[in-house]
Write an enzyme that holds these catalytic residues in place. Structure first.
Site, short mmCIF file in Angstrom:
data_model
loop_
_atom_site.label_atom_id
_atom_site.label_comp_id
_atom_site.label_asym_id
_atom_site.label_seq_id
_atom_site.Cartn_x
_atom_site.Cartn_y
_atom_site.Cartn_z
N HIS A 57 0.81 -1.23 0.00
CA HIS A 57 0.00 0.00 0.00
C HIS A 57 0.84 1.27 0.00
O HIS A 57 0.42 2.32 -0.48
CB HIS A 57 -1.01 0.00 1.16
N THR A 58 2.06 1.19 0.53
CA THR A 58 2.92 2.38 0.55
C THR A 58 3.22 2.87 -0.88
O THR A 58 3.25 4.08 -1.14
CB THR A 58 4.21 2.09 1.34
N GLU A 79 8.70 -4.06 -2.68
CA GLU A 79 8.55 -5.43 -2.16
C GLU A 79 8.93 -6.35 -3.31
O GLU A 79 8.21 -6.41 -4.31
CB GLU A 79 7.09 -5.62 -1.72
N CYS A 114 22.46 0.96 14.00
CA CYS A 114 22.78 -0.41 13.59
C CYS A 114 23.47 -1.17 14.71
O CYS A 114 23.31 -2.38 14.84
CB CYS A 114 23.64 -0.39 12.33
N1 NAD Z 1 5.53 0.81 9.00
C1 NAD Z 1 5.99 0.11 7.97
O1 NAD Z 1 7.16 -0.26 7.94
C2 NAD Z 1 5.10 -0.25 6.85
C3 NAD Z 1 5.52 -1.19 5.89
C4 NAD Z 1 4.62 -1.62 4.91
C5 NAD Z 1 3.35 -1.07 4.86
N2 NAD Z 1 3.00 -0.13 5.76
C6 NAD Z 1 1.64 0.44 5.78
O2 NAD Z 1 0.78 -0.54 6.35
C7 NAD Z 1 -0.55 -0.30 5.91
C8 NAD Z 1 -1.16 -1.58 5.38
O3 NAD Z 1 -0.53 -1.97 4.18
P1 NAD Z 1 -1.16 -3.13 3.28
O4 NAD Z 1 -0.24 -3.27 2.11
O5 NAD Z 1 -1.50 -4.30 4.10
O6 NAD Z 1 -2.51 -2.40 2.78
P2 NAD Z 1 -3.91 -3.00 2.30
O7 NAD Z 1 -4.55 -1.95 1.49
O8 NAD Z 1 -3.70 -4.35 1.69
O9 NAD Z 1 -4.71 -3.22 3.67
C9 NAD Z 1 -5.20 -2.16 4.45
C10 NAD Z 1 -6.50 -2.60 5.09
O10 NAD Z 1 -6.93 -1.60 6.03
C11 NAD Z 1 -8.34 -1.47 5.95
N3 NAD Z 1 -8.72 -0.16 6.49
C12 NAD Z 1 -8.52 1.07 5.95
N4 NAD Z 1 -9.01 2.03 6.77
C13 NAD Z 1 -9.49 1.40 7.87
C14 NAD Z 1 -10.11 1.85 9.08
N5 NAD Z 1 -10.31 3.14 9.30
N6 NAD Z 1 -10.49 0.92 9.98
C15 NAD Z 1 -10.29 -0.41 9.75
N7 NAD Z 1 -9.69 -0.89 8.63
C16 NAD Z 1 -9.31 0.01 7.70
C17 NAD Z 1 -8.62 -1.67 4.47
O11 NAD Z 1 -9.97 -2.02 4.22
C18 NAD Z 1 -7.65 -2.78 4.09
O12 NAD Z 1 -8.21 -4.05 4.26
C19 NAD Z 1 -0.44 0.82 4.88
O13 NAD Z 1 -0.70 2.05 5.54
C20 NAD Z 1 1.01 0.75 4.45
O14 NAD Z 1 1.48 1.97 3.92
C21 NAD Z 1 3.83 0.28 6.75
ZN ZN Z 2 5.75 -1.85 1.88
ZN ZN Z 3 23.35 2.18 10.13
#
Ligand code: NAD
Ligand code: ZN
Ligand code: ZN
Length: 388
Positions: A57-58, A79, A114
């Site tokens: 999703h990012t 990814e 690190c």
């Molecule tokens: N922190 C990190 O390192 C990191 C790494 C990867 C992804 N992410 C983030 O994690 C999140 C999820 O990524 P993904 O690829 O699984 O996305 P995705 O779109 O596959 O899944 C997100 C889910 O959240 C649900 N959703 C949205 N708003 C909501 C709400 N208000 N209440 C309940 N559910 C809700 C959606 O219906 C969906 O099923 C994204 O924000 C992504 O950017 C963060």
């Molecule tokens: Zn990611």
């Molecule tokens: Zn480092």
């Protein structure tokens, strides 16, 4: 066969490689498959042949650029799984032919982060969503007829070849199937680590996961491995609940089905709150609800979703005084080079399941289909095969 492959790969070392890449020219517009030129790796850089990539999703947020800083033209993708084609000066840990997973946040192995057991926020290679160039010379390694194309997250895997800093590559077991472990490169490690490394539920805990996409379901997988007694999945999309059953989710809550705030619904279901909550939505209201749904005295909430750049988290300070803890993490606190080979081994030893995340598969030329699926909330991960 293997030798033949290596010869082909080393024959391109030091040369510019023309290949196909999916270029985002404008925010929210379909990617265009273009012929790009990929420059050779410079000092401490590695050029890889991407074999498989998937969409997280990012990528979608930055492509849409609704709540994120726009930077175009750009090659998205972080990814993925690939094979080293050639290495730049000073690279000793990797050689052509090695199997690798690119990671959006790196590990230089030298800085205080690190060297700290607690952090994966490398001073040199931590996530930087606004940088579109390589650190070495502040330039891009991608161009189209002389026009530079921006990198994304130091990975840019929507290209047949890409260049990364060596610290952003995890060397993995060469017998691991790349079309599966591809998702360990971001989503699975992020969710799994958010639970196992950050939320750290005790055996028998009640864990709530907000957002049941691949990241959230990997968090559920972590809760299952940690021995949670109950895993409550919260999502606005009812189609998610069917998929989530395969991940050990025992209870489902759709906030849309209730008049009262979801944190109150969870408190009623659990006699005062969940032991751990992991937010994987990117939605600010879900982040606040996740925090407010943990039990006083011991509850811990972990934020994983990438928020809108202007989002502000608000809650009453009394919620902290009542001994609730709020944390956040990138990449599940895993150090990419040190820890990710072991996450791949968890899959090889069948401790971690990956197949159930892989709901779709498309050819590289059809990459926009993967975007449509995610925009429509269909399926979990879509594997994009670069060779087809
Ligand atoms: N922190 C990190 O390192 C990191 C790494 C990867 C992804 N992410 C983030 O994690 C999140 C999820 O990524 P993904 O690829 O699984 O996305 P995705 O779109 O596959 O899944 C997100 C889910 O959240 C649900 N959703 C949205 N708003 C909501 C709400 N208000 N209440 C309940 N559910 C809700 C959606 O219906 C969906 O099923 C994204 O924000 C992504 O950017 C963060
Ligand atoms: Zn990611
Ligand atoms: Zn480092």
């Amino acid at each position: 066969m293997k030798h033949h492959l290596l010869n082909i790969m080393s024959s391109t070392a030091g040369l510019v490689i023309p290949c196909r890449a999916a270029v985002a020219w404008e925010a929210g517009k379909p990617l265009v498959i273009e012929q790009v030129e990929v420059a050779p790796p410079q000092a401490m850089e590695v050029r890889i042949k991407v074999k498989y990539t998937s969409l997280c999703h990012t990528d979608l947020y930055f492509w849409e650029s609704k709540g994120q800083t726009p930077l175009f033209p750009r090659i998205f993708g972080h990814e993925a799984a690939g094979i080293v084609e050639s290495v730049g000066e000073g690279v000793t840990e990797l050689k052509p032919g090695d199997h690798v997973l690119p990671v959006f946040t790196g590990e230089c192995k030298e800085c205080r982060h690190c060297k700290s057991e607690e952090s994966n926020m490398c001073d040199l290679l931590r996530i930087n969503t606004d940088r579109g160039v390589m650190l070495n010379d502040g330039k891009s390694r991608f161009s189209i007829k002389g026009q530079p194309i921006n990198h994304f997250l130091g990975t840019s895997t929507f290209s047949e070849y890409t260049v990364l800093h060596v610290g952003c590559l995890a060397k993995i077991n060469p017998s691991a199937p790349l079309d599966k472990v591809c998702i360990v490169s971001c989503g699975v490690s992020t969710g799994l680590g958010a639970t196992l490394n950050v939320a750290k539920p005790k055996r028998g805990s009640i864990v709530a996961v907000f957002g049941l996409g691949a990241v959230g379901l990997a968090a559920c997988e972590g809760a299952r491995i940690a021995g949670a007694s109950k895993i409550i999945g919260v999502d606005l999309n009812p189609n998610r609940f069917e998929d989530a059953k395969k991940f050990g989710v025992t209870d489902f809550v759709n906030p849309k089905d209730h008049q009262k705030p979801v944190q109150e619904v969870l408190a009623e279901m659990t006699d005062g709150g969940v032991d751990r909550a992991i937010e994987c939505t990117g939605n600010i209201n879900a982040m606040i609800s996740a925090f407010e749904s943990v039990h006083d005295g011991w509850g811990v909430a972990v934020l994983v979703g990438v928020p809108h750049k202007d989002a502000i988290f608000t809650t009453k300070p009394i919620n902290f005084l009542n001994e609730r803890t709020l944390k956040g993490t990138f990449f599940g606190n895993y150090k990419p080079r040190t820890d990710i080979p072991n996450v791949v081994e968890m899959y090889m030893k069948k401790e971690l399941e990956l197949d159930k995340f892989l709901t779709h598969r498309v050819k590289f030329s059809e990459i926009n289909k993967a975007f449509d699926l995610m925009v429509n909330g269909e399926g979990l991960r879509c594997i994009i095969s670069m060779d087809d």
